[in-house]
Design an enzyme around this catalytic site. Structure first.
Site, PDB file in Angstrom:
ATOM      1  N   GLU A 212     -15.593 -60.423 -21.937  1.00 56.58           N
ATOM      2  CA  GLU A 212     -15.895 -60.452 -22.363  1.00 56.58           C
ATOM      3  C   GLU A 212     -16.832 -59.773 -24.113  1.00 56.58           C
ATOM      4  OE1 GLU A 212     -18.787 -58.654 -19.062  1.00 56.58           O
ATOM      5  OE2 GLU A 212     -17.137 -59.982 -18.499  1.00 56.58           O
ATOM      6  N   HIS A 249     -23.646 -58.356 -16.701  1.00 55.25           N
ATOM      7  CA  HIS A 249     -22.864 -56.931 -16.546  1.00 55.25           C
ATOM      8  C   HIS A 249     -24.020 -56.109 -18.042  1.00 55.25           C
ATOM      9  CE1 HIS A 249     -18.848 -58.070 -15.230  1.00 55.25           C
ATOM     10  NE2 HIS A 249     -19.774 -57.971 -14.777  1.00 55.25           N
TER      11      HIS A 249
END
Lengths: 291, 379
Positions: A212, A249
């Site tokens: 990511e 996150h």
């Protein structure tokens, strides 16, 4: 990074809590060799059919010993619990907890490095050695998600890693192992470490990397991918994310031109990695390689 | 969590690092009064962003009248999208030399990194890009802390105009402040040497580790909360991560990675996501507020729901969402993709309660949502 095997003796720190109990039972049912747990207030009792110790040090001394510890511990308790496991001589520690103060994490990392302890996480959903054992909260027992096969999978995200595994199974393939490394900015096992572990893991023909945006772990892993004989496929989440915002996150944040989707895609493609546009394309990509 | 200069400098002062005398002002009158008390001053816009000087947000004033005039111009100014509400009225410093010092959390070494440069006053990104040899760094074992030897070694061999010992002392104090305050970043730029030889922190950037807010409640109260839209505020109040975006395809999914990916896939199929909204298993009872948020954004034309159960079970999340749906009865076209733990039960519930089937994968569901949004926007 060591991939968990069924002969590894596993200690569960925080075994008596709600999550600890729920997932210990599932790990035991799947084949994880849980030999004990830790809860200072319940030392001397038995839980999930294994003895509960006052500390990891006690478990090593008085119990059967262990190689790996898995932690179901709240954020502000992780530092002490991890230092206990490191002092006890744990070879591997899996930290599932999210929102641990970063200076605590760095303290644990420094202690682990000195003793040669391998840390996975924090903020990981765990890992699965398919058909053998698992750690953390992964749906290893769901056969539409995890099926023994020859694809190694690593992911920063648990939910997205699960989706990728499901796509692999529905395309008619299976996995050798899944490694969740966690969504925090500072983690023990990096993308590169996980890629290397899967490259060297028996019965693995190719690797799917789920990354990511944020940080430079995918770029670092690209250097290793360039040296691999096995094909590597990657999906990088967050291409549509706005800069400067943490996307759920703590590690998933783009600052300036650092950690962008474009930078990761470029580095991976230069290393010979096939970058997938969406996770649904993994089946077709595997078909070309595995037939 | 970011701290503006006026809230960050007291952290340095508490650690024993010299900072100029200053007063905070929210009106020109207050600025004039502060100038009268302090003398020659610098009026500095207080906003959680850099490049204040280039934007005209930093001005010198010799007299209270000048201070009031500058403050009147700066207060209300827009700097990098932030409206200036207050100015710091600070004693003017007699600058001889400018340096740079910072400590941050370094993912590569997995520990604190101390940085120093003689090129103070410049953007650190510029120093790193244009003259990396002028940026000195040292990684620190956080268990042992920063030693006087390491601090001295970092600046060893540099001509610091006779201030090497004083600067090494500042670095040690900076490290203490970093540790005491759970900093993610603590930066002094510029760190100045005055003509009389004193070392003073002229500006300070402090970012508190969000994961440490719980154990630093008093400190966190002084920080600048993220600027949130009304919908994002509802998300924060309900402990649901919601980020408002520009598009018209609403997104609801579980897990940060999966939610980001759903946005990507919407984009891949030519659509524009309206939001990031993540509900996990433990947040399933918040299905109603999550749905209210994603539907609450004006101009939303369709919704894609993407559940992939692992820790969070699809059936539990679906139950929460369907309860909310039945209560809110939205008119919006909705498209589902359901996989993983609890998926069969969730698919059955969707059929029973909404008489709908999920799409075979997230691409198909996202594409359908993009098509529906396009059709909806056309009418």
């Amino acid at each position: 990074m060591r991939i968990l095997r069924k002969h590894h003796r596993v200690l569960i720190q925080g075994i008596t809590g709600k999550q600890g109990t729920f997932w210990t039972e599932r790990m035991q049912a799947y084949g994880t060799n849980v030999v004990g747990g830790v809860n200072p207030k319940k030392a001397g009792t038995s839980h999930c059919n294994v003895p509960v110790h006052a500390s990891a040090v006690d478990a090593m001394k008085d119990g059967d010993g262990f190689e790996s510890s898995i932690m179901f511990i709240p954020p502000l308790g992780v530092k002490a619990a991890a230092l206990d496991a490191i002092e006890a001589g744990a070879k591997n520690i899996c930290i599932l907890t999210e929102h641990i103060p970063v200076q605590d994490v760095m303290y644990v990392m420094a202690a682990a490095k000195e003793r040669g302890t391998m840390i996975t996480g924090p903020n990981t959903a765990g890992s699965v050695t398919v058909g053998e054992c698992f750690q953390g909260f992964m749906p290893a027992f769901n056969e539409r998600i995890f099926k023994r096969g020859r694809v190694g999978v690593m992911s920063r995200s648990g939910s997205l890693g699960t989706l990728m595994c499901q796509n692999i199974v529905s395309a008619g393939y299976g996995q050798s192992a899944f490694i969740g490394i966690g969504g925090d900015p500072i983690i023990g096992t990096t993308t590169r470490d996980a890629l290397q572990a899967l490259d060297q893991f028996e019965g693995t023909d190719c690797v799917v990397m789920v990354g990511e945006i944020g940080g430079s772990m995918e770029e670092d892993a690209a250097d290793y991918a360039a040296t691999m004989a096995k094909p590597v496929f990657a999906f990088i989440a967050g291409g549509a994310a706005p800069a400067g915002k943490k996307m759920g996150h703590a590690g998933a944040i783009v600052m300036g031109d650092k950690g962008t989707y474009a930078s990761k895609k470029k580095a991976l493609e230069a290393a010979g990695v096939t970058v997938l546009d969406t996770p649904s394309h993994v089946g077709d990509a595997l078909h070309e390689v595995l037939g | 969590m970011n701290f503006e200069e006026y809230a960050a400098k007291p952290i340095l002062a508490a650690a024993g690092i010299a900072v100029p005398a200053s007063q905070l002002a929210t009106t020109p009158e207050q600025a004039a009064k502060a100038c009268a008390a302090i003398g020659q001053v610098v009026i500095k816009a207080q906003v959680p962003t850099g490049k204040r000087g280039k934007a005209g947000g930093i001005q010198l004033a010799d007299t209270p009248d000048q201070a009031a005039q500058h403050a009147a111009r700066i207060i209300g100014m827009d700097i990098g999208g932030h409206r200036v509400e207050k100015v710091l009225v600070e004693a003017m410093s007699d600058i001889a030399f400018e340096y740079y010092a910072a400590i941050l959390n370094d993912p590569a070494s997995k520990g604190p990194m101390l940085m120093f440069s003689t090129e103070g006053g410049m953007d650190i990104e510029e120093i790193a890009a244009e003259s990396p040899e002028k940026l000195r760094t040292a990684t620190i074992d956080i268990r042992r802390g920063l030693s006087a030897e390491t601090a001295q070694a970092l600046i060893g061999g540099l001509d610091l105009n006779g201030a090497n010992d004083a600067i090494a002392d500042v670095l040690l104090k900076l490290y203490d402040a970093y540790r005491t305050n759970d900093a993610e970043l603590l930066e002094i730029n510029p760190l100045i040497q005055t003509r009389s030889g004193t070392i003073v922190a002229l500006d300070c950037k402090f970012v508190l580790d969000d994961s440490a807010i719980k154990r630093q409640p008093e400190l966190a109260a002084k920080g600048t909360p993220d600027r949130l839209t009304a919908l994002e505020k509802i998300g924060e109040d309900n402990v649901i991560k919601y980020i408002e975006l520009d598009g018209n395809v609403a997104v609801l999914a579980n897990g940060a990675g999966l939610t980001m990916t759903t946005m990507d896939v919407v984009r891949h199929h030519g659509g524009a996501p309206a939001n990031f909204c993540e509900i996990g298993g433990e947040a399933y009872t918040k299905g109603k507020v999550a749905l209210e948020m994603v539907l609450g954004k004006p101009g939303v034309k369709s919704l894609v729901v993407n559940f992939c159960g692992a820790f969070a079970r699809c059936d539990v999340m679906m139950d929460g969402l369907l309860n909310a749906w039945e209560e809110l009865k939205p008119e919006l076209p909705v498209f589902f993709s359901i996989a993983g733990t609890g998926d069969e039960e969730a698919i059955r519930m969707l059929k029973e309660r909404l008489d709908m089937d999920p799409y075979p994968n997230m691409d198909a569901a996202s594409k359908a949502a993009v098509d529906a949004a396009r059709a909806g926007a056309g009418t």
